[in-house]
Write an enzyme that holds these catalytic residues in place. Structure first.
Site, PDB file in Angstrom:
ATOM      1  N   TYR A  49       0.848  -1.189   0.000  1.00  0.00           N
ATOM      2  CA  TYR A  49       0.000   0.000   0.000  1.00  0.00           C
ATOM      3  C   TYR A  49       0.892   1.251   0.000  1.00  0.00           C
ATOM      4  O   TYR A  49       2.115   1.152  -0.006  1.00  0.00           O
ATOM      5  CB  TYR A  49      -0.940  -0.021   1.202  1.00  0.00           C
ATOM      6  CG  TYR A  49      -2.012  -1.082   1.108  1.00  0.00           C
ATOM      7  CD1 TYR A  49      -3.127  -0.892   0.302  1.00  0.00           C
ATOM      8  CD2 TYR A  49      -1.909  -2.279   1.801  1.00  0.00           C
ATOM      9  CE1 TYR A  49      -4.116  -1.862   0.190  1.00  0.00           C
ATOM     10  CE2 TYR A  49      -2.883  -3.266   1.690  1.00  0.00           C
ATOM     11  CZ  TYR A  49      -3.984  -3.053   0.891  1.00  0.00           C
ATOM     12  OH  TYR A  49      -4.951  -4.019   0.773  1.00  0.00           O
ATOM     13  N   ALA A  80     -25.759 -28.127   1.525  1.00  0.00           N
ATOM     14  CA  ALA A  80     -27.061 -27.465   1.449  1.00  0.00           C
ATOM     15  C   ALA A  80     -28.065 -28.147   2.380  1.00  0.00           C
ATOM     16  O   ALA A  80     -28.781 -27.484   3.136  1.00  0.00           O
ATOM     17  CB  ALA A  80     -27.578 -27.468   0.011  1.00  0.00           C
ATOM     18  N   ARG A  89      -3.690 -17.879   8.681  1.00  0.00           N
ATOM     19  CA  ARG A  89      -4.166 -19.243   8.869  1.00  0.00           C
ATOM     20  C   ARG A  89      -3.725 -19.793  10.233  1.00  0.00           C
ATOM     21  O   ARG A  89      -3.195 -20.897  10.336  1.00  0.00           O
ATOM     22  CB  ARG A  89      -3.694 -20.144   7.724  1.00  0.00           C
ATOM     23  CG  ARG A  89      -3.984 -19.607   6.326  1.00  0.00           C
ATOM     24  CD  ARG A  89      -3.909 -20.692   5.265  1.00  0.00           C
ATOM     25  NE  ARG A  89      -5.015 -21.622   5.372  1.00  0.00           N
ATOM     26  CZ  ARG A  89      -4.954 -22.903   5.002  1.00  0.00           C
ATOM     27  NH1 ARG A  89      -3.845 -23.404   4.500  1.00  0.00           N
ATOM     28  NH2 ARG A  89      -6.003 -23.688   5.140  1.00  0.00           N
TER      29      ARG A  89
END
Length: 663
Positions: free
Chosen positions: A180, A413, A317
């Site tokens: 950045y 699902a 992680r």
């Protein structure tokens, strides 16, 4: 108490953090309002992580500059855009966070510079320390003037003052990190200035030095300021990053200069270093996919900790609590930064503290709900947790009377629907034709680097037991059994089937699922047809086992049809496949397999590929036949997951949550 060292207090400057866990800063896209304050989603999102036990909340990036990098609003919060409004919305949030004994730091950025993501930040000429190429756009950046630098520095003081008024306990500066704007000034490759902001390391760090001095002058020396800091850049060349284990010449910041920088930055007044490695030119380091090892920053954090006397935070992680506890014990870091794991489960810390670690919903490092959606849609969410960053709007709906619900299929699902229905007070029952819950998580999680897919399947098994949901395994139901079962509602989540086609000698032509589940042995040499996500991950996995693999794709490049994949995942996987020795053939059409040889045409050329087997990874087809039998005979029936439309884990879970929360 297990992991006791993770629940001891720690000081950052004058502020005491109650435990060793912090919410790592992640882009707060969708959490701001048009006046630069925190919207209700943002307030609820950060409060939920404090409620879950996290000791330190670090917001995602916010801005204070309104002159140089002008942004489209709403985007990220801005502490000077409308100061009164920012203070008011901040105070509402910080008061709620403090109710749970947590502390909260505001992350403030000098800007993006050459790494601005155009879809997020509106239209403006990209800026940088010098005239250098933009990371994404095909254009050059213009150098910042000294007046603009001073303007940005002053805005940090104004913004930090507003943050302190709004109840924040400190600031995290963003950063000499990930390429950045402040990092671009710090790195010789990007900074070719000849004034006091270029040249020596001290000059290149001058911008970051003036920022912390300005904040301290406005808010006091006892107001802590931490710094997001990348020890090493991992840059091979412009827009070209290194892979784990790769031998390369560092073009960015190397470790030797990184350690010098760390010592200087602490000397300048920074009270903690939030440490990682990488830049946007090698951004699978800062946004690690599942192809990166767990705890990938540990050794780098230890190097930093050995040369500074302030706390070091370590992300990357770090969701395995055994690893986290060991890392603190070994002196690699002081605070464990959890980013995506706290998207997946905001109650991670409280669950761990109370001995309920098996109830923590795992992050699978897919980055589809977080970084992928930030890039594509300017909003942060989570693939496995549909409530992340929209807690109020996805509250569990009350019911007036419980319904008996049949769920056919125990994939993600079906399991997510059952979980939500049970929490709300309905009576779901799950019927799974196989011997294990999880559906495509099971073959998909076969590679070592996909271990968290298996963990997610295990989490759903735990949830079914915890919620007392009846699960009937090895049960393939018929239309007659559905209609005679006395169910109020039926959910069909029967998944999908691999697409197959004949190549001639089909006794050695296997599906990817059969090979992943080790039902078929592909031999020492194999060809994988299909360069989508399944094919690429399969090829990578087999190559890591020492197999000779040829990957064949009909389109002109790999991973062309899987989306929206997070670009960090996609870019890393694209590079890993050839790096691990996989031969890649694109723009190829296979025509037959005979006598151990696969034939493929590439334009006018015929390729002969000797191989012990051929593996089909050419996609999946919806298995919706039972739904079609039932759709006109069941008054309330829903089709979910791959049975509705072959997609990804995120949409299977999200659709299931949406439907199950409104039955």
């Amino acid at each position: 108490m297990k992991y006791k060292n993770l629940f001891t207090p720690i000081q950052i400057g004058s502020v005491t953090i109650k435990n060793r866990f912090a919410l790592a800063p992640m882009g707060p896209l969708g959490l701001a309002d048009a006046d630069g304050g925190f919207n209700q989603r943002g307030i609820d999102y950060y409060t939920e992580r404090a409620k879950g036990g996290t000791g330190l909340i670090i917001t995602g990036v916010t801005f204070s500059d309104c002159k140089v990098e002008t942004t489209s609003m709403p985007n990220c919060p801005n502490s000077t855009y409308n100061a009164v409004h920012f203070v008011r919305t901040s105070k509402e949030m910080t008061e709620r966070v403090h109710a749970y004994g947590s502390k909260i730091f505001l992350m403030m950025s000098a800007g993006f510079g050459r790494v601005t993501i155009p879809t997020n930040l509106g239209e403006f000429p990209p800026v940088a320390p010098s005239e250098i190429p933009h990371r994404w756009l095909d254009k050059m950046c213009r150098p910042l003037t000294k007046e603009e630098i001073r303007s940005i520095v002053k805005s940090f003081g104004d913004g930090a003052h507003n943050a302190k008024r709004g109840g924040f306990d400190g600031i995290e500066v963003h950063a000499v990190h990930e390429g950045y704007l402040l990092d671009q000034f710090a790195i010789t490759m990007f900074n070719q200035r000849t004034d006091e902001y270029g040249g020596s390391l001290e000059n290149r760090l001058r911008f970051a030095k003036e920022v912390v001095e300005e904040i301290k002058s406005r808010c006091g020396d006892d107001f802590p300021v931490s710094l997001r800091f990348s020890l090493k850049s991992m840059i091979k060349d412009w827009r070209d990053g290194a892979l784990p284990g790769e031998d390369f010449d560092e073009k960015g910041r190397d470790i030797e200069e990184g350690l010098k920088a760390a010592k200087l930055l602490v000397q300048y007044g920074y009270d903690a270093l939030d440490t990682d490695v990488g830049t946007y030119d090698a951004w699978w380091w800062n946004h690690p996919p599942m192809y990166q090892e767990k705890g990938l920053y540990r050794k780098y954090c230890k190097m930093v900790k050995e040369v500074v006397d302030v706390p070091v935070l370590c992300a990357g992680r770090m969701d395995n609590p055994v690893m986290a506890s060991e890392s603190v014990k070994l002196g690699e870091c002081d605070i464990i930064n959890l980013g995506r794991p706290l998207l997946a489960d905001p109650d991670y810390v409280n669950k761990l503290r109370s001995g309920r670690g098996e109830e923590i919903r795992p992050c699978i490092s897919c980055q589809e709900g977080c970084m992928g959606r930030i890039q594509e849609y300017s909003m942060i969410n989570c693939a496995v947790n549909p409530r992340a960053a929209r807690e109020r709007y996805t509250a569990y709906e009350p019911i007036t009377a419980p319904k008996k619900v049949m769920i056919i299929g125990g994939g993600v699902a079906g399991c997510e629907a059952a979980r939500v229905l049970a929490i709300r007070g309905h009576k779901p029952e799950v019927f799974e034709k196989g011997n294990r819950l999880g559906g495509n998580l099971i073959p998909g999680g076969a590679p070592d680097f996909k271990e968290d897919d298996i963990a997610l399947a295990g989490w759903y098994e735990t949830q079914m037991k915890k919620l007392n949901v009846p699960v009937y395994m090895n049960t393939e139901v018929t239309k007659e059994e559905v209609l005679s079962g006395g169910y109020d509602t039926v959910i069909v989540a029967t998944g999908s089937k691999p697409k197959i086609f004949s190549l001639g000698e089909d006794e050695h032509v296997y599906t990817a699922v059969d090979v992943l589940l080790k039902k078929k042995d592909c031999g020492g040499t194999t060809a994988v047809i299909g360069g989508g996500l399944v094919g690429c991950e399969l090829a990578l996995w087999l190559a890591e086992q020492g197999k000779k693999v040829t990957l064949i794709e009909a389109l002109d490049k790999l991973l062309a049809v899987n989306g929206p994949l997070c670009h960090a995942n996609k870019d890393m996987l694209e590079r890993l496949v050839p790096y691990k020795g996989v031969d890649v053939l694109t723009g190829a059409c296979v025509t037959g397999y005979e006598d151990g040889t696969l034939t493929a045409s590439v334009g006018e050329e015929q390729k002969k590929i000797p191989c012990d087997s051929v593996i089909l990874a050419v996609g999946y087809k919806e298995e919706d036949s039972l739904y079609k039998e039932l759709e006109f005979d069941v008054p309330e029936i829903y089709l979910l997951g791959d049975a509705k439309k072959v997609s990804n884990i995120m949409y299977a879970i999200w659709d299931a949550f949406e439907v199950a929360n409104h039955i």
